[in-house]
Motif scaffolding. Structure first.
Motif, PDB file in Angstrom:
ATOM      1  N   GLU A 262       1.265  -1.414   0.123  1.00 31.59           N
ATOM      2  CA  GLU A 262       0.078  -0.170  -0.212  1.00 31.59           C
ATOM      3  C   GLU A 262       1.041   1.441   0.092  1.00 31.59           C
ATOM      4  O   GLU A 262       2.100   1.431   0.526  1.00 31.59           O
ATOM      5  N   PRO A 263       0.300   2.706  -0.824  1.00 34.92           N
ATOM      6  CA  PRO A 263       0.753   3.631  -0.467  1.00 34.92           C
ATOM      7  C   PRO A 263       1.809   3.494   0.812  1.00 34.92           C
ATOM      8  O   PRO A 263       0.739   3.392   2.109  1.00 34.92           O
ATOM      9  N   PHE A 264       2.770   4.644   0.699  1.00 32.86           N
ATOM     10  CA  PHE A 264       3.334   4.889   2.155  1.00 32.86           C
ATOM     11  C   PHE A 264       3.193   6.271   2.389  1.00 32.86           C
ATOM     12  O   PHE A 264       3.557   6.973   1.163  1.00 32.86           O
ATOM     13  N   GLU A 265       2.767   7.359   3.383  1.00 31.22           N
ATOM     14  CA  GLU A 265       2.774   8.451   3.350  1.00 31.22           C
ATOM     15  C   GLU A 265       2.853   8.890   4.529  1.00 31.22           C
ATOM     16  O   GLU A 265       2.366   8.379   5.631  1.00 31.22           O
ATOM     17  N   MET A 266       4.751  10.180   4.863  1.00 32.32           N
ATOM     18  CA  MET A 266       4.741  10.272   6.259  1.00 32.32           C
ATOM     19  C   MET A 266       5.410  11.730   7.195  1.00 32.32           C
ATOM     20  O   MET A 266       6.030  11.499   5.174  1.00 32.32           O
ATOM     21  N   THR A 267       5.384  12.142   7.343  1.00 30.95           N
ATOM     22  CA  THR A 267       6.383  13.376   7.242  1.00 30.95           C
ATOM     23  C   THR A 267       7.290  13.052   8.568  1.00 30.95           C
ATOM     24  O   THR A 267       7.023  12.944   9.227  1.00 30.95           O
ATOM     25  N   PHE A 268       8.033  14.178   8.047  1.00 32.48           N
ATOM     26  CA  PHE A 268       9.935  13.053   9.178  1.00 32.48           C
ATOM     27  C   PHE A 268      10.593  14.498   8.487  1.00 32.48           C
ATOM     28  O   PHE A 268      10.999  15.176   7.574  1.00 32.48           O
ATOM     29  N   PRO A 269      11.978  14.457   9.490  1.00 32.05           N
ATOM     30  CA  PRO A 269      13.064  15.901   9.558  1.00 32.05           C
ATOM     31  C   PRO A 269      13.809  14.745   8.631  1.00 32.05           C
ATOM     32  O   PRO A 269      14.024  13.138   9.279  1.00 32.05           O
ATOM     33  N   LEU A 270      14.463  15.469   7.806  1.00 31.87           N
ATOM     34  CA  LEU A 270      15.759  14.902   7.044  1.00 31.87           C
ATOM     35  C   LEU A 270      16.884  15.907   7.320  1.00 31.87           C
ATOM     36  O   LEU A 270      16.720  16.692   6.938  1.00 31.87           O
TER      37      LEU A 270
END
Length: 663
Positions: A262-270
């Motif tokens: 399934e599609p992956f979606e997430m907000t995180f720092p790089l």
């Protein structure tokens, strides 16, 4: 919350609105980029683009014009808001008289503030037919340099476009140009290398992974941002640029997406090449074969740091609103309530669900409803209503004393669109003030009664002592006569002290009606009353022209008599020289009594106005120490003040400021 904190709050709110707008634009670009990377149908990408433009910039019309073969006309390939039947059929001429033709010759966006007043071009007619007033357009130029067409937006209102708006439209044009180039290359070559080359042209980080999540390719933007090499990033090497605290959650969600396909979606720092971190919205899309089996993953990382900061700021601001002990209420210029915090619910009894959408006058007692129009009038003028004490009505009908601070709310263009009300419940303060008033009143009443009741026994003591002096003095030895004299003097001094105390306590009784008072007439009467003292001291007194003020004649006369009496009393070896004059100051008058007497040490300049405070022994200068306290109270009851100034060369100057109009 004071005016300075309220101002700071407004500035923060305006900055937050600007950041929100920018964040929405970035989000729209990210959505369009993802759509363009996953969608092969150009028309679908075009339709998505014009929809996002109209929604994000809040305009009625958006368009994509394709330059037709031959270069003479442009086709309305996609659009929002245009009359039925025009999209896909209508054409505009590619000449200098049309905005489209003019745009094709420019390398930067063309902004129109008022089409009716535009001098650079005169159409096309389709814009006038739709009532267009303002707009913006720019060239869709493919990475190869080929001019494909025009991207534009229009409104029937006078809009002012910001540099961020220009950047947004440019970014949309770049995504469209890249998608068009990709489509042409795919049709011509059909190679994955071309696809990778196009992925390197997008402004986002991009990557591809095997079905098991092993990332085998990143675009050039990834390496530029992270400062890494392909060898460092191969496979699961991307973990090294993640924030350690967030990495476990990222791994958990990524592995779940791989397992389920399934599609992956997430907000995180790089982590960037310079060691700093920025937040990215990461999306991974599974590319499946005809049987539904994942054959690879394609993903993008979109920089959403500004949006993230907006959300954090909004959360902090919401926390401030909810933790404030003051009621914080927002409303439109029509008085309709749009915001209501927890303290507002506590103070007024209404929940947010009950009150939002109602007019703020529901909180006003009937006799104070007219206050609202005055407050809104000030807000519309851009003014602040600061610490205005009034009364509001709660849900149960009880009245709540409040201190109001009301400030304008402005949109991103600076236009005033509403008001922020901060209402502080001052019930406890008002109750305490009333308690102090009651206590002071009781104390003054006690002083009045006590001093009144003491007069009779003292009068008897003085009378009998005087009888002893007259009838029995020959029967007393010198020591007895001396003791008797002290009794008489003490009793008489006590009578004077009680009389002054009565005068002081009477000052707080009901005030008489103020009337016009000629201070020259008052001073003349005072000097007539003090005629004997003036002659005895051989005083020289000069009186300048004094103003006419409003006040209580008896009390103003008492004030001036006390000051002039002190000037006559506290003199040195030389006869008193007294000058009485006035100056205009601070919407009132300063009345001064200056003498050449013994003067007063500046360190006692405050103490001398206290009851029973004396600087000299009773035998040297007569008096009870109440006169200046009475002067201070009379000045304050007339809305004024009194103070001491040193006179150059010796002596003292007592100044009394009283409110009054200029003559």
């Amino acid at each position: 919350m004071n005016s300075e904190s309220t101002t700071t709050a407004n500035q923060q709110r305006n900055a937050t609105d600007a950041l929100r707008s920018r964040a929405r634009q970035q989000q729209a670009i990210a959505m369009l980029t993802d759509h363009a990377l996953q969608e092969e149908n150009l028309q679908s990408i075009f339709d998505r683009a014009v929809d996002l433009i109209a929604e994000t910039l809040d305009v009625e019309y958006s368009k994509i014009l394709e330059l037709l073969p031959g270069g003479k006309d442009l086709l309305l390939r996609a659009g929002i808001g245009w009359k039925d039947g025009l999209v896909g059929r209508a054409t505009v001429s590619n000449d200098l008289n049309s905005q489209a033709g003019y745009t094709l010759l420019s390398n930067s966006p063309i902004i129109v503030e008022d089409l009716g007043q535009e001098k650079r071009f005169h159409g096309p007619s389709i814009l006038f037919e739709h009532g267009v007033v303002s707009g913006m357009s720019l060239v869709i130029r493919q990475p190869s340099g080929k001019v494909w067409g025009v991207l534009g937006l229009h409104s029937t209102h006078h809009l002012q476009f910001t540099p961020h708006d220009e950047d947004f439209l440019t970014a949309v044009a770049n995504v469209l140009a890249t998608a068009i180039q990709r489509k042409e290359n795919q049709e011509a070559l059909g190679s994955e290398d071309d696809f990778r080359q196009l992925s390197n042209a997008i402004p986002h980080l991009a990557w591809m992974a095997n079905p098991d999540g092993w990332i085998f390719w990143y675009n050039q933007r990834w390496y530029e941002y992270t400062g890494t090499t392909p060898q460092q990033m191969e496979g699961w090497g991307w973990q090294s640029v993640h924030e350690p605290k967030m990495l476990p959650k990222v791994l958990e969600n990524w592995k779940k997406a791989i397992e389920k396909g399934e599609p992956f979606e997430m907000t995180f720092p790089l982590r960037a090449a310079d060691g700093s971190y920025r937040h990215f919205l990461t999306r991974g899309v599974p590319v499946k074969d005809e049987s539904g089996k994942v054959r690879r993953w394609f993903g993008t990382n979109t920089d959403v740091s500004e949006q993230f900061e907006v959300e954090v700021a909004a959360q902090r601001w919401a926390a401030v609103l909810e933790s404030s002990s003051d009621a914080i209420i927002t409303k439109t210029l029509d008085g309709v309530i749009t915001g209501w915090n927890k303290s507002a619910e506590r103070i007024f009894g209404y929940s947010a669900a009950e009150i939002i959408g109602k007019n703020v006058t529901v909180l006003y007692p009937d006799h104070l409803i007219s206050e609202e129009s005055g407050i809104i009038r000030k807000i519309k003028a851009g003014n602040l209503v600061d610490h205005y004490e009034t009364v509001r009505r709660s849900k149960d009908g009880s009245l709540v004393p409040v201190s109001l601070t009301v400030s304008p709310i402005k949109d991103k263009t600076g236009q005033i669109v509403g008001a922020s009300n901060i209402a502080r419940d001052i019930s406890s303060q008002k109750a305490y003030e009333q308690k102090l008033i009651n206590q002071a009143s009781e104390l003054e009443q006690f002083a009045y009664v006590a001093s009144h009741d003491l007069q009779e026994p003292l009068r008897k003591v003085a009378s009998y002592a005087q009888l002893l002096q007259g009838d029995w003095s020959d029967k007393l030895d010198p020591t007895g006569e001396k003791y008797l004299e002290k009794i008489v003097q003490g009793a008489m001094r006590m009578q004077t002290l009680i009389r002054n105390l009565l005068d002081f306590s009477r000052l707080n009784q009901l005030e008489r009606q103020h009337e016009n008072i000629s201070l020259n007439e008052v001073v003349n009467q005072v000097l007539a009353d003090l005629e004997n003292s003036v002659k005895e001291t051989k005083a020289k007194i000069s009186v300048d022209q004094l103003p006419t003020i409003k006040g209580e004649p008896v009390r103003i006369s008492q004030l001036l008599q006390n000051l002039i009496s002190n000037a006559l009393k506290f003199h040195g070896d030389a006869p008193p020289e007294i000058c009485i004059f006035s100056t205009r100051a601070d919407n009132g008058w300063t009345i001064a009594v200056r003498d050449n007497g013994i003067g007063i040490n500046p360190k006692y300049s405050d103490q001398i106005f206290k009851v029973f405070h004396r600087l000299h022994a009773k035998g040297k200068y007569p008096g009870t120490g109440i006169g200046l306290a009475i002067c201070k109270k009379i000045a304050e009851q007339h809305g004024g003040r009194i103070w001491l100034e040193q006179t150059p060369g010796g002596g003292s100057t007592f100044c009394v400021w009283l409110p009054g109009e200029a003559a």
